[in-house]
Design a protein around this motif. Sequence first.
Motif, PDB file in Angstrom:
ATOM      1  N   GLY A 132      54.440 -30.311  27.241  1.00 14.13           N
ATOM      2  CA  GLY A 132      54.421 -31.653  27.808  1.00 14.13           C
ATOM      3  C   GLY A 132      54.909 -32.704  26.844  1.00 14.13           C
ATOM      4  N   ALA A 133      54.936 -32.405  25.548  1.00 12.28           N
ATOM      5  CA  ALA A 133      55.357 -33.398  24.531  1.00 12.28           C
ATOM      6  C   ALA A 133      56.200 -32.686  23.490  1.00 12.28           C
ATOM      7  CB  ALA A 133      54.134 -34.073  23.911  1.00 12.28           C
ATOM      8  N   ARG A 134      57.442 -32.513  23.792  1.00  7.47           N
ATOM      9  CA  ARG A 134      58.364 -31.825  22.881  1.00  7.47           C
ATOM     10  C   ARG A 134      58.655 -32.730  21.681  1.00  7.47           C
ATOM     11  NH1 ARG A 134      61.410 -27.566  25.281  1.00  7.47           N
ATOM     12  NH2 ARG A 134      60.853 -27.271  27.474  1.00  7.47           N
ATOM     13  N   VAL A 135      58.850 -32.114  20.559  1.00  3.57           N
ATOM     14  CA  VAL A 135      59.200 -32.823  19.328  1.00  3.57           C
ATOM     15  C   VAL A 135      60.562 -32.342  18.875  1.00  3.57           C
ATOM     16  CG1 VAL A 135      58.568 -33.258  16.924  1.00  3.57           C
ATOM     17  CG2 VAL A 135      56.785 -33.064  18.681  1.00  3.57           C
ATOM     18  N   GLU A 136      61.466 -33.309  18.629  1.00  2.00           N
ATOM     19  CA  GLU A 136      62.815 -32.915  18.215  1.00  2.00           C
ATOM     20  C   GLU A 136      62.775 -32.256  16.856  1.00  2.00           C
ATOM     21  OE1 GLU A 136      67.154 -34.948  17.280  1.00  2.00           O
ATOM     22  OE2 GLU A 136      65.730 -35.978  18.583  1.00  2.00           O
ATOM     23  N   HIS A 137      62.010 -32.868  15.885  1.00  3.13           N
ATOM     24  CA  HIS A 137      61.804 -32.237  14.587  1.00  3.13           C
ATOM     25  C   HIS A 137      60.557 -32.847  13.947  1.00  3.13           C
ATOM     26  CE1 HIS A 137      64.246 -35.821  13.517  1.00  3.13           C
ATOM     27  NE2 HIS A 137      63.431 -35.864  12.463  1.00  3.13           N
ATOM     28  N   PHE A 138      59.897 -32.085  13.097  1.00  2.00           N
ATOM     29  CA  PHE A 138      58.685 -32.550  12.405  1.00  2.00           C
ATOM     30  C   PHE A 138      59.080 -33.414  11.204  1.00  2.00           C
ATOM     31  CE2 PHE A 138      56.820 -28.538  14.235  1.00  2.00           C
ATOM     32  CZ  PHE A 138      55.950 -29.174  15.111  1.00  2.00           C
ATOM     33  N   ASP A 139      58.248 -34.448  10.969  1.00  2.00           N
ATOM     34  CA  ASP A 139      58.418 -35.305   9.770  1.00  2.00           C
ATOM     35  C   ASP A 139      57.514 -34.752   8.679  1.00  2.00           C
ATOM     36  OD1 ASP A 139      58.818 -37.209   7.887  1.00  2.00           O
ATOM     37  OD2 ASP A 139      57.798 -38.830   8.981  1.00  2.00           O
ATOM     38  N   GLY A 140      58.080 -34.167   7.688  1.00  5.46           N
ATOM     39  CA  GLY A 140      57.279 -33.533   6.624  1.00  5.46           C
ATOM     40  C   GLY A 140      57.139 -34.388   5.382  1.00  5.46           C
ATOM     41  N   THR A 141      57.320 -35.698   5.503  1.00  7.25           N
ATOM     42  CA  THR A 141      57.163 -36.568   4.326  1.00  7.25           C
ATOM     43  C   THR A 141      55.709 -36.514   3.818  1.00  7.25           C
ATOM     44  OG1 THR A 141      58.843 -38.064   5.209  1.00  7.25           O
ATOM     45  CG2 THR A 141      57.422 -38.899   3.448  1.00  7.25           C
ATOM     46  N   TRP A 142      55.541 -36.298   2.501  1.00  9.63           N
ATOM     47  CA  TRP A 142      54.197 -36.121   1.913  1.00  9.63           C
ATOM     48  C   TRP A 142      54.014 -37.113   0.769  1.00  9.63           C
ATOM     49  CZ3 TRP A 142      52.939 -32.489  -2.524  1.00  9.63           C
ATOM     50  CH2 TRP A 142      51.567 -32.429  -2.762  1.00  9.63           C
ATOM     51  N   ALA A 143      52.835 -37.733   0.662  1.00  4.98           N
ATOM     52  CA  ALA A 143      52.569 -38.755  -0.367  1.00  4.98           C
ATOM     53  C   ALA A 143      52.218 -38.163  -1.729  1.00  4.98           C
ATOM     54  CB  ALA A 143      51.421 -39.667   0.097  1.00  4.98           C
TER      55      ALA A 143
END
Length: 573
Positions: free
Chosen positions: A338-349
């Motif tokens: 129901g909520a497709r994601v084009e790509h994951f944001d893997g930015t890490w602090a």
Amino acid sequence: MPDIQIEGGEVLANLDERTLTGLLLPYGEEGRTNVGRFTVMAGDIAIPEDPSVVSINEDHDRFRPIGRATRLWETTAGIMATFAIGRTAAGDAALADTTRRCLSAEFKTGIKNGRATGGVLAAAAKVARGAFPSAQVLAADAEIDDETVELETGEQATVAEDHSEVIYTDEDGRTYRRVYDSVTTEEATENGTETTITTTITEEQTEADAEVETEQENEVSATAIPATHRNGAPAATTTPRPANLQPVFAAFAAAKDAFKLGGEAPAEAAAVLAALSDITISGAGSLPAGGEVLQPNWLGPLYQGIPYERQYITLGNLGTNITAAGKKGYTLERGTAGARVEHFDGTWAGNKQPIKSGTGFTESAASELFRFAFGVDIAREFFDLPGGAEVVEAFLRLIVEDHLVWSDEIALDTWVQVAGAPIAPQVYPGVDGHDYAGAMGQLIQGVLAVRRKKADGRRDVPTFAIANEAAYEEILYTPKDLVPEFVNFGANTDEGITADGLRIVVGDTGIEDTPSVIVGTKNAVDFDELSNGPLHIDAIDLARGGIDKAIHGYLQRLIVRPEAVVHIGVADA
């Protein structure tokens, strides 16, 4: 069956009656023929009902005819023959010839276990030497009185003065005698008196088998023979008097002279000319009207154009990985259904801060199976008799071609289905005041759409395009100065159209009124079929005397990536 030439017995000529009579085909003796050694027994070779169809030549040369048979009959020794010799120079020479003193039969037959298996007597020849020692002469020249004739085989024959008896001795010293007894009767008929001569042939063997006698009587009836026929003598043969053609040729000459002089043809000449009929190839008065005279030149199956070649199934991945269970696979996507994601944001602090996370889901895909079957029940005469198998083979080739059409139509429907609803064509800029052709712009638009990044972030490489009739012709007629310079485009009427490596084929896109183009990649759909083509199934229908023939085919379709196929155009109103 091979053509057989068998040499029979020695022959004597009757110079007064212009006839040759002798034993033509001996029974029970091994013959040395042109196809090997074998024997002929009574009943193996049939005698034609009309003896005149059997001709006689010299040395088996059909181009040296000398006469025709007037009588053919069977005895225990074999088939006897009397030939009337033509009143020609060749006939005169044949009667005077003393070197060719034997008869030789011509016919067709099979050979099994050293024996003829059947056939019909067709012709005869006058030859120099016979192959059957015991086959001897049964008639002599009318001027030969009781005398002994020396045969080439070393045998001797004695002929009685009245021709009622022939005595001969074979090379082993055995003596044979043939006696002819004739009875003449007359019977009154409506047309006058009919004379019938009944001849009884008695064959008697003496010396070595003196105690054994064999007798066979053949009754031969001939009508309109004079009652003064001498008892015991062979029946006289007559040669029809040739027609007097002199008046006919004289009439032709008179008519020809009259026409040259500008006058009218004599009445008798006109009558002769009027009696001639036109012979035409068809219609009234045509030559074939009386029977099957002109035979066609049989060509068999005629050329029916180029066999069908598939265009649409080869645009996908065509293979042979087909099974009863089919194919199954899945695609893995980011996010949820129901909520497709084009790509994951893997930015890490960093600094021991929590990392991001996410979930994924799968979508499964399974193949579909399409079945093809077509069969016929064929009468087995097509297979049992010569000439029928060729027709059956040609018919089955048509069914195999139908299977190709069937599978290709499924493939085309698949591409239209996967492409989905058509996307409206865009408006393209002009070049030096010239606008791009609509179909050329649609093709470029479709290529760009396939290469564009999809919802999953991936791109595809287009490999084919399907253009409807309107678009295909428009692309083909596009002037080269209206083709964008960055597009590698080529088109001809033989190999088709290519653009930037794309293969472009013409096909039904579901739109007929205006140009439309389907562009896609081969990896979008997998097609699988049997490795050796459709199956040929045979079965025997014993109850009805038939043979069942059937063609079975299967096509497996797996839609892998539908988003890699697009349709550019405007749906019909």
